[in-house]
Design a protein around this motif. Structure first.
Motif, PDB file in Angstrom:
ATOM      1  N   GLY A  51       0.827  -1.199   0.000  1.00 56.69           N
ATOM      2  CA  GLY A  51       0.000   0.000   0.000  1.00 56.69           C
ATOM      3  C   GLY A  51       0.860   1.247   0.000  1.00 56.69           C
ATOM      4  O   GLY A  51       2.086   1.191   0.137  1.00 56.69           O
ATOM      5  N   THR A  52       0.223   2.391  -0.163  1.00 56.45           N
ATOM      6  CA  THR A  52       0.897   3.691  -0.150  1.00 56.45           C
ATOM      7  C   THR A  52       0.288   4.552   0.940  1.00 56.45           C
ATOM      8  O   THR A  52      -0.936   4.612   1.087  1.00 56.45           O
ATOM      9  N   VAL A  53       1.143   5.210   1.708  1.00 49.93           N
ATOM     10  CA  VAL A  53       0.681   6.105   2.760  1.00 49.93           C
ATOM     11  C   VAL A  53       0.878   7.539   2.287  1.00 49.93           C
ATOM     12  O   VAL A  53       1.969   7.919   1.853  1.00 49.93           O
ATOM     13  N   ALA A  54      -0.177   8.341   2.368  1.00 44.05           N
ATOM     14  CA  ALA A  54      -0.129   9.714   1.872  1.00 44.05           C
ATOM     15  C   ALA A  54       0.340  10.674   2.952  1.00 44.05           C
ATOM     16  O   ALA A  54       0.014  10.508   4.131  1.00 44.05           O
ATOM     17  N   TYR A  55       1.097  11.700   2.541  1.00 47.31           N
ATOM     18  CA  TYR A  55       1.543  12.688   3.517  1.00 47.31           C
ATOM     19  C   TYR A  55       0.358  13.529   3.990  1.00 47.31           C
ATOM     20  O   TYR A  55      -0.652  13.671   3.304  1.00 47.31           O
ATOM     21  N   THR A  66       4.190   8.862  -0.084  1.00 47.47           N
ATOM     22  CA  THR A  66       4.248  10.082  -0.879  1.00 47.47           C
ATOM     23  C   THR A  66       4.649  11.222   0.042  1.00 47.47           C
ATOM     24  O   THR A  66       4.222  11.281   1.191  1.00 47.47           O
ATOM     25  N   MET A  67       5.497  12.116  -0.438  1.00 47.91           N
ATOM     26  CA  MET A  67       5.956  13.220   0.392  1.00 47.91           C
ATOM     27  C   MET A  67       6.096  14.482  -0.437  1.00 47.91           C
ATOM     28  O   MET A  67       6.620  14.440  -1.548  1.00 47.91           O
ATOM     29  N   LYS A  68       5.627  15.602   0.103  1.00 43.21           N
ATOM     30  CA  LYS A  68       5.771  16.883  -0.557  1.00 43.21           C
ATOM     31  C   LYS A  68       7.182  17.420  -0.319  1.00 43.21           C
ATOM     32  O   LYS A  68       7.668  17.437   0.813  1.00 43.21           O
ATOM     33  N   ALA A 122       6.287   9.264  11.677  1.00 41.03           N
ATOM     34  CA  ALA A 122       6.949  10.517  11.317  1.00 41.03           C
ATOM     35  C   ALA A 122       7.526  11.210  12.541  1.00 41.03           C
ATOM     36  O   ALA A 122       8.679  11.640  12.541  1.00 41.03           O
ATOM     37  N   VAL A 123       6.728  11.342  13.596  1.00 43.72           N
ATOM     38  CA  VAL A 123       7.160  12.000  14.825  1.00 43.72           C
ATOM     39  C   VAL A 123       6.674  11.175  16.007  1.00 43.72           C
ATOM     40  O   VAL A 123       5.516  10.764  16.059  1.00 43.72           O
ATOM     41  N   ALA A 124       7.557  10.921  16.966  1.00 36.29           N
ATOM     42  CA  ALA A 124       7.207  10.122  18.131  1.00 36.29           C
ATOM     43  C   ALA A 124       7.585  10.856  19.403  1.00 36.29           C
ATOM     44  O   ALA A 124       8.735  11.274  19.564  1.00 36.29           O
ATOM     45  N   VAL A 125       6.611  11.010  20.290  1.00 37.27           N
ATOM     46  CA  VAL A 125       6.825  11.635  21.588  1.00 37.27           C
ATOM     47  C   VAL A 125       6.935  10.530  22.634  1.00 37.27           C
ATOM     48  O   VAL A 125       5.962   9.813  22.898  1.00 37.27           O
ATOM     49  N   ASN A 126       8.124  10.353  23.172  1.00 41.33           N
ATOM     50  CA  ASN A 126       8.386   9.378  24.235  1.00 41.33           C
ATOM     51  C   ASN A 126       7.748   8.018  23.943  1.00 41.33           C
ATOM     52  O   ASN A 126       6.993   7.480  24.754  1.00 41.33           O
ATOM     53  N   PRO A 127       8.063   7.414  22.799  1.00 43.97           N
ATOM     54  CA  PRO A 127       7.461   6.118  22.454  1.00 43.97           C
ATOM     55  C   PRO A 127       8.215   4.963  23.102  1.00 43.97           C
ATOM     56  O   PRO A 127       9.367   5.109  23.535  1.00 43.97           O
ATOM     57  N   LEU A 128       7.573   3.806  23.137  1.00 43.13           N
ATOM     58  CA  LEU A 128       8.239   2.538  23.436  1.00 43.13           C
ATOM     59  C   LEU A 128       8.048   1.644  22.219  1.00 43.13           C
ATOM     60  O   LEU A 128       6.909   1.304  21.860  1.00 43.13           O
ATOM     61  N   ILE A 129       9.153   1.289  21.554  1.00 41.35           N
ATOM     62  CA  ILE A 129       9.123   0.495  20.329  1.00 41.35           C
ATOM     63  C   ILE A 129       9.936  -0.769  20.575  1.00 41.35           C
ATOM     64  O   ILE A 129      11.123  -0.696  20.924  1.00 41.35           O
ATOM     65  N   VAL A 130       9.318  -1.936  20.391  1.00 40.42           N
ATOM     66  CA  VAL A 130       9.994  -3.210  20.634  1.00 40.42           C
ATOM     67  C   VAL A 130       9.723  -4.154  19.460  1.00 40.42           C
ATOM     68  O   VAL A 130       8.567  -4.344  19.055  1.00 40.42           O
ATOM     69  N   ASN A 131      10.787  -4.755  18.929  1.00 42.76           N
ATOM     70  CA  ASN A 131      10.640  -5.749  17.869  1.00 42.76           C
ATOM     71  C   ASN A 131       9.884  -5.225  16.651  1.00 42.76           C
ATOM     72  O   ASN A 131       8.964  -5.878  16.141  1.00 42.76           O
ATOM     73  N   VAL A 132      10.251  -4.075  16.185  1.00 42.75           N
ATOM     74  CA  VAL A 132       9.633  -3.512  14.979  1.00 42.75           C
ATOM     75  C   VAL A 132      10.669  -3.515  13.860  1.00 42.75           C
ATOM     76  O   VAL A 132      11.783  -3.023  14.034  1.00 42.75           O
ATOM     77  N   GLU A 133      10.296  -4.079  12.731  1.00 45.92           N
ATOM     78  CA  GLU A 133      11.157  -4.134  11.552  1.00 45.92           C
ATOM     79  C   GLU A 133      10.618  -3.190  10.485  1.00 45.92           C
ATOM     80  O   GLU A 133       9.451  -3.294  10.098  1.00 45.92           O
ATOM     81  N   SER A 134      11.451  -2.280  10.010  1.00 40.27           N
ATOM     82  CA  SER A 134      11.086  -1.402   8.915  1.00 40.27           C
ATOM     83  C   SER A 134      11.937  -1.767   7.704  1.00 40.27           C
ATOM     84  O   SER A 134      13.166  -1.709   7.762  1.00 40.27           O
ATOM     85  N   LYS A 135      11.279  -2.140   6.614  1.00 43.55           N
ATOM     86  CA  LYS A 135      11.979  -2.551   5.404  1.00 43.55           C
ATOM     87  C   LYS A 135      11.712  -1.605   4.231  1.00 43.55           C
ATOM     88  O   LYS A 135      11.987  -1.935   3.090  1.00 43.55           O
ATOM     89  N   VAL A 136      11.176  -0.451   4.517  1.00 42.68           N
ATOM     90  CA  VAL A 136      10.757   0.465   3.457  1.00 42.68           C
ATOM     91  C   VAL A 136      11.952   1.184   2.842  1.00 42.68           C
ATOM     92  O   VAL A 136      13.000   1.339   3.467  1.00 42.68           O
ATOM     93  N   SER A 137      11.764   1.634   1.607  1.00 42.23           N
ATOM     94  CA  SER A 137      12.760   2.439   0.911  1.00 42.23           C
ATOM     95  C   SER A 137      12.050   3.597   0.229  1.00 42.23           C
ATOM     96  O   SER A 137      10.873   3.498  -0.123  1.00 42.23           O
ATOM     97  N   TRP A 138      12.777   4.699   0.060  1.00 39.28           N
ATOM     98  CA  TRP A 138      12.198   5.809  -0.671  1.00 39.28           C
ATOM     99  C   TRP A 138      13.287   6.661  -1.294  1.00 39.28           C
ATOM    100  O   TRP A 138      14.425   6.695  -0.839  1.00 39.28           O
ATOM    101  N   THR A 139      12.906   7.355  -2.369  1.00 41.18           N
ATOM    102  CA  THR A 139      13.766   8.322  -3.031  1.00 41.18           C
ATOM    103  C   THR A 139      12.990   9.626  -3.157  1.00 41.18           C
ATOM    104  O   THR A 139      11.907   9.644  -3.757  1.00 41.18           O
TER     105      THR A 139
END
Length: 402
Positions: free
Chosen positions: A83-87, A122-124, A140-157
């Motif tokens: 899928g595509t996530v819009a800005y 998509t990004m402006k 995009a922005v995280a305020v004091n998050p707790l992130i465990v076992n998250v894999e990000s495989k995305v790419s962008w130009t």
């Protein structure tokens, strides 16, 4: 347990909302973004009951800037794909934009989730000099998050076609992290590229921050940032524009009573590239072309002996990775922390220890906490809220949606 859009679900730990389809994920994104009564708040718990295939559709990110996601999402070792996530506009905005699977996480927690390489953003770009863009594979922005076992495989130009000044924070997991945050056993494997036309433009206050885990940890007094047991591999590249690029953190916090702990991380087969005729000149006359395998900025070294700013960089394992700088794509010596004015880092600073750098080798670096065959493989799911006291044992348990 009930499905996400069932009126009988309460979103508690005992009876979480379960997301098993594309439609339910879209529903989840919408109710968090719109702050729909009954679905928001710190106590709300969500669980993926299956891999979510978005069917090639364009969707909105989860959350809005003013509130963000405050609950808990258990990915249950499932993935989001295709899928595509819009800005979206930042606040009400004309000049600030953000995109990620989540627009904003505000004190929320995310466990055991994979963002597949088929997810696009998509990004402006080419916005005015006062504007900013924030992009993160997870958020995009995280305020004091707790992130465990998250894999990000995305790419962008991102190709900026005009000569307008832009500020951007681009992170493999998180664009900007503020007011603290803890990231455990997570990874980024992909390619990030930001290119400005065919020639450099003057920065005059604008710049790019790019990091494999997070682009920036903001200076907030009494904030604590932790990046522990994470893995980064791939390409981080900026061309014809000033940037701070780092394998783990692009531009780290550097002042106040902030505490930063970067420990037990692996950087493998990573290329950090600062290319172009010039990176562009900043308003103070310095060239913002800071690139390093650990960090893109040298604030860490400047603050190493500060009594209020606490820093620990330890147990960093680097293999088969290089920093490229200058007008041609020519590999230079390994640089651990970038410095302004094309300075040369004298190895690592006094607050760092056990930094292991290994050239290309058939012998992979595998610390004991990682799987022997795949460095960034998740180590089980999470059975409850992870704390400093129980995170090591909790991660070995399974969390079931049945």
């Amino acid at each position: 347990m009930a499905s996400v859009n069932s009126g009988s679900a309460h979103g508690s730990a005992a009876n979480p909302y379960v997301i098993s389809t594309k439609e339910q994920w879209v529903f989840f994104a919408n109710v968090i973004t719109n702050q729909t009564a009954g679905y928001t708040g710190t106590a709300k718990v969500w669980v993926l009951g299956a891999d979510i295939n978005l069917g090639g559709n364009t969707i909105n990110a989860v959350g809005r800037h003013s509130t963000g996601f405050q609950g808990t999402l258990y990915g249950n070792k499932h993935s989001i794909s295709n899928g595509t996530v819009a800005y979206q506009s930042w606040i009400d905005g004309t000049s600030h934009f953000a995109v990620g699977l989540f627009h904003k996480i505000n004190g929320g927690k995310v466990y055991d989730l994979t963002i597949d390489s088929s997810i696009k953003f998509t990004m402006k770009t080419n916005i005015n000099g006062s504007g900013m863009i924030f992009l993160g594979g997870l958020v995009a922005v995280a305020v004091n998050p707790l992130i465990v076992n998250v894999e990000s495989k995305v790419s962008w130009t991102i190709n900026q076609t005009g000569a307008k000044q832009t500020n951007a924070m681009l992170g493999g997991l998180i664009g900007q992290t503020i007011q603290g945050g803890k990231i455990y056993k997570s990874s980024y494997v992909g390619s990030m590229q930001y290119t400005v036309g065919s020639s450099p433009i003057s920065i005059n206050g604008g710049a790019i921050a790019m990091g494999g885990i997070t682009a920036n940890t903001r200076t907030d007094n009494n904030a604590e940032y932790v990046i522990d047991q994470c893995y980064v591999s791939g390409l981080l590249q900026c061309t014809n524009y000033g940037a701070c690029i780092g394998g783990l953190v692009g531009e780290p916090t550097w002042a106040g009573t902030t505490k930063v702990t970067i420990t037990n991380n692996i950087i493998s087969n990573l290329n950090v590239k600062m290319l172009g005729t010039s990176a562009g000149q900043g308003s103070a006359g310095t060239y913002l072309d800071d690139a390093g395998l650990i960090s893109g900025e040298d604030y860490w070294q400047a603050k190493a002996n500060s009594t209020s700013y606490q820093l620990n960089i330890s147990n960093i394992y680097i293999t088969n990775s290089k920093v490229y700088r200058g007008s041609t794509d020519t590999a230079g010596a390994i640089i651990l922390v970038g410095m302004e004015n094309n300075g040369v880092l004298a190895n690592v600073n006094s607050c760092s220890r056990n930094i292991v750098v290994q050239a290309a080798s058939s012998e992979a670096i595998q610390p004991s906490y990682l799987n022997s065959s795949t460095a960034h493989k998740k180590q089980g799911s999470v059975a409850g809220v992870v704390t400093e006291a129980n995170k090591n044992s909790a991660i070995t348990n399974n969390f079931s949606v049945s």
